[in-house]
Design a protein around this motif. Structure first.
Motif, PDB file in Angstrom:
ATOM      1  N   LEU A 173      46.476 -76.960 -15.972  1.00  0.00           N
ATOM      2  CA  LEU A 173      45.454 -75.905 -16.021  1.00  0.00           C
ATOM      3  C   LEU A 173      45.618 -74.873 -14.901  1.00  0.00           C
ATOM      4  N   GLU A 174      46.515 -75.127 -13.963  1.00  0.00           N
ATOM      5  CA  GLU A 174      46.675 -74.214 -12.824  1.00  0.00           C
ATOM      6  C   GLU A 174      46.945 -72.769 -13.246  1.00  0.00           C
ATOM      7  N   PRO A 175      47.837 -72.503 -14.211  1.00  0.00           N
ATOM      8  CA  PRO A 175      48.050 -71.100 -14.601  1.00  0.00           C
ATOM      9  C   PRO A 175      46.792 -70.445 -15.173  1.00  0.00           C
TER      10      PRO A 175
ATOM     11  N   LEU B   9      43.640 -71.185 -14.265  1.00  0.00           N
ATOM     12  CA  LEU B   9      42.773 -70.884 -13.132  1.00  0.00           C
ATOM     13  C   LEU B   9      43.312 -69.714 -12.323  1.00  0.00           C
ATOM     14  N   ASN B  10      44.627 -69.626 -12.185  1.00  0.00           N
ATOM     15  CA  ASN B  10      45.222 -68.484 -11.485  1.00  0.00           C
ATOM     16  C   ASN B  10      44.943 -67.195 -12.239  1.00  0.00           C
ATOM     17  N   ALA B  11      45.039 -67.236 -13.565  1.00  0.00           N
ATOM     18  CA  ALA B  11      44.751 -66.048 -14.372  1.00  0.00           C
ATOM     19  C   ALA B  11      43.281 -65.662 -14.231  1.00  0.00           C
ATOM     20  N   MET B  12      42.382 -66.637 -14.179  1.00  0.00           N
ATOM     21  CA  MET B  12      40.963 -66.357 -13.983  1.00  0.00           C
ATOM     22  C   MET B  12      40.738 -65.703 -12.625  1.00  0.00           C
ATOM     23  N   SER B  13      41.433 -66.179 -11.613  1.00  0.00           N
ATOM     24  CA  SER B  13      41.307 -65.614 -10.273  1.00  0.00           C
ATOM     25  C   SER B  13      41.815 -64.172 -10.250  1.00  0.00           C
ATOM     26  N   ASP B  14      42.961 -63.943 -10.866  1.00  0.00           N
ATOM     27  CA  ASP B  14      43.511 -62.590 -10.924  1.00  0.00           C
ATOM     28  C   ASP B  14      42.557 -61.651 -11.652  1.00  0.00           C
ATOM     29  N   TRP B  15      42.013 -62.110 -12.758  1.00  0.00           N
ATOM     30  CA  TRP B  15      41.087 -61.294 -13.535  1.00  0.00           C
ATOM     31  C   TRP B  15      39.837 -60.981 -12.714  1.00  0.00           C
TER      32      TRP B  15
END
Length: 105
Positions: free
Chosen positions: A85-87, A89-95
């Motif tokens: 799930l890390e990618p 969560l990273n995409a959520m952070s970037d967004w």
């Protein structure tokens, strides 16, 4: 295993609360004890933390190791499935960062 024909609904059924996502985010950096999670995720209640940890474990996203000490020591960690799930969560952070920039200006 959760059955659902829609992959998005299935994913949401596994990580549908803000606490589950935050627990997974905390465990990305490594194993944590219950008290560490409780402090980091404040103002989460003990009941909500316990329920979310149990549900994440049932979904095979996290695991726990119980050490036979007194008092008993329990560590929580992400499984390989949880780490996958890390990618997301990273995409959520970037967004979220992009959203903040757009709305601050």
């Amino acid at each position: 295993m959760v059955e659902n024909s829609c992959p998005v609904k299935l994913t949401l059924s596994l990580i549908s609360s803000k606490w589950k996502v935050l627990i997974i985010h905390e465990l990305l950096s490594g194993k944590k004890r219950y008290g560490q999670l409780e402090r980091t995720l404040s103002p989460i209640t003990k009941k909500v933390l316990s329920e979310n940890l149990r549900e994440l474990e049932t979904g095979s996203l996290i695991g726990r190791t119980v050490y036979p000490t007194k008092p008993v020591k329990v560590e929580y960690y992400l499984t390989d499935l949880g780490f996958s799930l890390e990618p997301i969560l990273n995409a959520m952070s970037d967004w979220g960062e992009a959203y903040k920039r757009i709305n601050e200006g």
